[in-house]
Design a protein around this motif. Structure first.
Motif, PDB file in Angstrom:
ATOM      1  N   HIS A 161      46.615 -24.485  49.437  1.00  0.00           N
ATOM      2  CA  HIS A 161      45.674 -25.457  49.992  1.00  0.00           C
ATOM      3  C   HIS A 161      46.368 -26.276  51.068  1.00  0.00           C
ATOM      4  O   HIS A 161      47.474 -26.749  50.866  1.00  0.00           O
ATOM      5  CB  HIS A 161      45.189 -26.362  48.856  1.00  0.00           C
TER       6      HIS A 161
ATOM      7  N   GLU B  48      51.921 -22.773  44.954  1.00  0.00           N
ATOM      8  CA  GLU B  48      51.329 -24.111  44.977  1.00  0.00           C
ATOM      9  C   GLU B  48      51.966 -25.013  43.928  1.00  0.00           C
ATOM     10  O   GLU B  48      52.260 -26.180  44.195  1.00  0.00           O
ATOM     11  CB  GLU B  48      49.831 -24.019  44.731  1.00  0.00           C
TER      12      GLU B  48
ATOM     13  N   ARG C  81      39.581 -30.313  53.032  1.00  0.00           N
ATOM     14  CA  ARG C  81      39.204 -29.993  51.665  1.00  0.00           C
ATOM     15  C   ARG C  81      39.019 -28.491  51.487  1.00  0.00           C
ATOM     16  O   ARG C  81      39.307 -27.931  50.445  1.00  0.00           O
ATOM     17  CB  ARG C  81      37.905 -30.740  51.405  1.00  0.00           C
ATOM     18  N   THR C  82      38.529 -27.836  52.527  1.00  0.00           N
ATOM     19  CA  THR C  82      38.143 -26.428  52.370  1.00  0.00           C
ATOM     20  C   THR C  82      39.004 -25.517  53.229  1.00  0.00           C
ATOM     21  O   THR C  82      38.543 -24.488  53.698  1.00  0.00           O
ATOM     22  CB  THR C  82      36.684 -26.252  52.790  1.00  0.00           C
TER      23      THR C  82
ATOM     24  N   GLN D 213      37.857 -18.726  46.987  1.00  0.00           N
ATOM     25  CA  GLN D 213      39.263 -19.061  46.834  1.00  0.00           C
ATOM     26  C   GLN D 213      39.558 -19.777  45.521  1.00  0.00           C
ATOM     27  O   GLN D 213      40.661 -19.656  45.006  1.00  0.00           O
ATOM     28  CB  GLN D 213      39.686 -19.965  47.986  1.00  0.00           C
TER      29      GLN D 213
ATOM     30  N   TRP E 161      42.595 -23.310  53.648  1.00  0.00           N
ATOM     31  CA  TRP E 161      43.714 -22.727  52.922  1.00  0.00           C
ATOM     32  C   TRP E 161      44.694 -22.084  53.877  1.00  0.00           C
ATOM     33  O   TRP E 161      44.271 -21.518  54.900  1.00  0.00           O
ATOM     34  CB  TRP E 161      43.215 -21.672  51.928  1.00  0.00           C
TER      35      TRP E 161
END
Lengths: 127, 184
Positions: free
Chosen positions: A2, B20, B130-131, B11, B133
């Motif tokens: 992210h 992550e 926010r969206t 995702q 990647w």
């Protein structure tokens, strides 16, 4: 991964550095906080370069340039801090009030004269 | 919100991949070390915690597949900048142990400014990305080969200008730290 993770980490690191720059008294600690802020910017540049998949890799090239400029900045900054410490006997940023204006303005010329006297004597002695 | 929903379907909002998790853990360590750096009252400890923060950032660069930058970070920041800072602390006769006047009087104001900036920045950044990647599975973005080719093919002129700047900074530092004639 992210994109928000590196971006948020960079923002928080920048704010930690901002607090350090504003709250620290020793000039070398202020320089450390400036390094933290520069590193936050570098992390942002690298993360967005990897995200955009730029063919020129502008983000990574700019990161390398920022690192080199930070190295130059820390060298010059430390030289200035050492010179100030040698001349004034302190490296606390809030005690260096030679150019400050305010209620103690009338006393300022006397203070600078007193401090200049030893160097004058030294010059005469050398002459 | 619909964008977020579609992104979640493809995702997963928190796709917990190993990269992550590692990034977040190393990020927490980095942030904690940075906080200790700006709050500790022992000046030498501040420089040593700065090493932890900068090293953590090098690991983050490695996780973002920018390996050349990671090694440059280790070499220049951890290797030379921190050593310079330690020398600066030593030459300005920094007290060993706790010094009560490490923080100046405007600490509450600084805290308020930093907290305001942190809230505003984190809010804006999270709302904006926010969206989004990062795709780390493709070709490595910052290997030494790629960085070298890009740097010496497209960024040669800034690179040379930077070397002149470094020379000027070197000469300036020497001139500034040299003692005057009569003081010898």
């Amino acid at each position: 991964m992210h994109l928000a993770y590196p971006a948020v980490l960079a923002a928080l690191l920048f704010c930690v550095g901002l607090y350090g720059v504003l709250a620290r008294r020793n000039a070398i600690l202020v320089l450390m906080s400036v390094e933290l802020m520069l590193n936050a910017v570098n992390l942002n540049l690298v993360a967005f370069d990897v995200w955009l998949r730029d063919t020129l890799h502008a983000g990574q090239a700019l990161t390398l340039f920022t690192i080199a400029i930070a190295a130059a900045e820390i060298g010059i900054g430390l030289a200035i801090v050492l010179m100030v410490h040698r001349n004034q006997g302190t490296s606390d940023v809030d005690r260096l009030r030679d150019t400050a204006e305010g209620p103690d303005t009338p006393e300022a010329p006397d203070a600078s004269d007193e401090r200049r006297e030893p160097t004058d004597e030294k010059t005469e002695a050398a002459a | 919100m619909t964008l977020a929903a579609t992104a979640q379907q493809t995702q997963g909002f928190l796709s917990t991949s190993g990269v992550e998790i590692t990034f977040v853990l190393v990020g927490l360590v980095t942030l904690g070390a940075a906080l200790v750096t700006v709050t500790t009252r022992q000046l030498v400890h501040a420089a040593l915690w700065l090493v932890v923060a900068l090293g953590g950032l090098a690991v983050e660069y490695l996780l973002l597949t920018a390996e050349f930058i990671a090694w440059v970070q280790v070499l220049i920041y951890v290797g030379s900048v921190v050593v310079l800072l330690l020398f600066g602390l030593m030459l300005t006769k920094a007290p060993i142990g706790r010094s009560p006047d490490a923080d100046s009087g405007n600490r509450p104001v600084a805290l308020a400014v930093a907290l305001t900036a942190a809230v505003a920045l984190v809010w804006v950044v999270v709302d904006a990305f926010r969206t989004t990647w990062i795709d780390l599975d493709g070709a490595v973005q910052g290997s030494t080969e790629v960085t070298g080719a890009v740097l010496f093919r497209h960024w040669v002129l800034p690179f040379e200008a930077l070397s002149v700047l470094l020379l000027a900074a070197l000469v300036g530092a020497i001139v500034l730290s040299r003692k005057k004639e009569q003081e010898r």
